[in-house]
Design a protein around this motif. Structure first.
Motif, PDB file in Angstrom:
ATOM      1  N   VAL A  23       0.840  -1.198   0.000  1.00 14.42           N
ATOM      2  CA  VAL A  23       0.000   0.000   0.000  1.00 14.42           C
ATOM      3  C   VAL A  23       0.873   1.245   0.000  1.00 14.42           C
ATOM      4  O   VAL A  23       0.629   2.200  -0.729  1.00 14.42           O
ATOM      5  CB  VAL A  23      -0.969  -0.001   1.208  1.00 14.42           C
ATOM      6  N   PHE A  24       1.912   1.221   0.799  1.00 12.75           N
ATOM      7  CA  PHE A  24       2.833   2.359   0.880  1.00 12.75           C
ATOM      8  C   PHE A  24       3.484   2.623  -0.472  1.00 12.75           C
ATOM      9  O   PHE A  24       3.551   3.755  -0.943  1.00 12.75           O
ATOM     10  CB  PHE A  24       3.900   2.084   1.941  1.00 12.75           C
ATOM     11  N   LYS A  25       3.977   1.569  -1.106  1.00 15.69           N
ATOM     12  CA  LYS A  25       4.729   1.731  -2.348  1.00 15.69           C
ATOM     13  C   LYS A  25       3.818   1.959  -3.544  1.00 15.69           C
ATOM     14  O   LYS A  25       4.116   2.772  -4.407  1.00 15.69           O
ATOM     15  CB  LYS A  25       5.615   0.488  -2.586  1.00 15.69           C
ATOM     16  N   LEU A  26       2.716   1.236  -3.616  1.00 16.66           N
ATOM     17  CA  LEU A  26       1.872   1.294  -4.804  1.00 16.66           C
ATOM     18  C   LEU A  26       0.659   2.199  -4.624  1.00 16.66           C
ATOM     19  O   LEU A  26      -0.161   2.306  -5.521  1.00 16.66           O
ATOM     20  CB  LEU A  26       1.401  -0.121  -5.168  1.00 16.66           C
ATOM     21  N   GLY A  27       0.557   2.841  -3.465  1.00 14.26           N
ATOM     22  CA  GLY A  27      -0.625   3.634  -3.145  1.00 14.26           C
ATOM     23  C   GLY A  27      -0.776   4.906  -3.935  1.00 14.26           C
ATOM     24  O   GLY A  27      -1.736   5.640  -3.755  1.00 14.26           O
ATOM     25  N   GLY A  28       0.142   5.202  -4.808  1.00  8.57           N
ATOM     26  CA  GLY A  28       0.021   6.408  -5.624  1.00  8.57           C
ATOM     27  C   GLY A  28       0.560   7.621  -4.902  1.00  8.57           C
ATOM     28  O   GLY A  28       1.417   7.538  -4.044  1.00  8.57           O
TER      29      GLY A  28
END
Length: 170
Positions: A139-144
């Motif tokens: 979530v942190f990396k791919l959360g935009g």
């Protein structure tokens, strides 16, 4: 237990801080020079503090198994991999992956009871805990979100430390 929790919190903070310092040293030298400097200074500090607090007992190693000596070599791997990982991924993402790896490895070693550890039964709750952390990292990396550029990237200037490293052939 409270003392153990506090010490673990301090250790985590110190490791993160050390990695930031290591990455800054690495900007001006190479990864191997950074590793040698970090571990050399760590040796000097541990020797000094060990002599102050333990005196001659510092060198009492008679019951230590010979293969425990490999720990120093593992430390070289830790510092070099972290330094390069932070350079390639950035501090937060690299440290997040390191934490997942540490937790997964600790869970594995505990569950197997290897290297003299007490065997701890593997449970679904432990696996779920690791997966929740992995999910958080995703979530942190791919959360935009907008990625902020540094001033040198916005103006297409080359940072001074990069110019120095390129001039040295690094």
């Amino acid at each position: 237990m409270i003392q153990g929790l506090l010490l673990a919190l301090v250790a985590g903070s110190l490791v993160s801080m050390q990695n930031v310092f290591n990455s800054k040293v690495n900007e001006h030298t190479g990864s191997w020079a950074t590793t040698a400097l970090v571990l050399g200074m760590g040796f000097a500090a541990s020797l000094t503090f060990g002599l102050i607090f333990e005196g001659g007992r510092l060198f009492s190693l008679e019951n230590m198994k010979p293969w425990y000596w490999i720990s120093g070599v593992i430390g070289v791997g830790v510092v070099i991999c972290l330094t390069l990982g932070i350079r390639l991924l950035g501090p937060t993402y690299a440290i997040s992956i390191v934490l997942i790896s540490q937790l997964g490895s600790a869970l594995w070693w505990d569950s197997m009871g290897w290297l003299g550890l007490n065997k701890v039964p593997f449970t679904f709750r432990q696996l779920l805990g690791v997966l929740v952390i992995v999910g958080g990292i995703l979530v942190f990396k791919l959360g935009g979100g907008r990625v902020h550029q540094s001033a040198s990237e916005e103006t297409n200037e080359t940072p001074p430390c990069k110019i120095k490293n390129e001039a040295r052939g690094a």
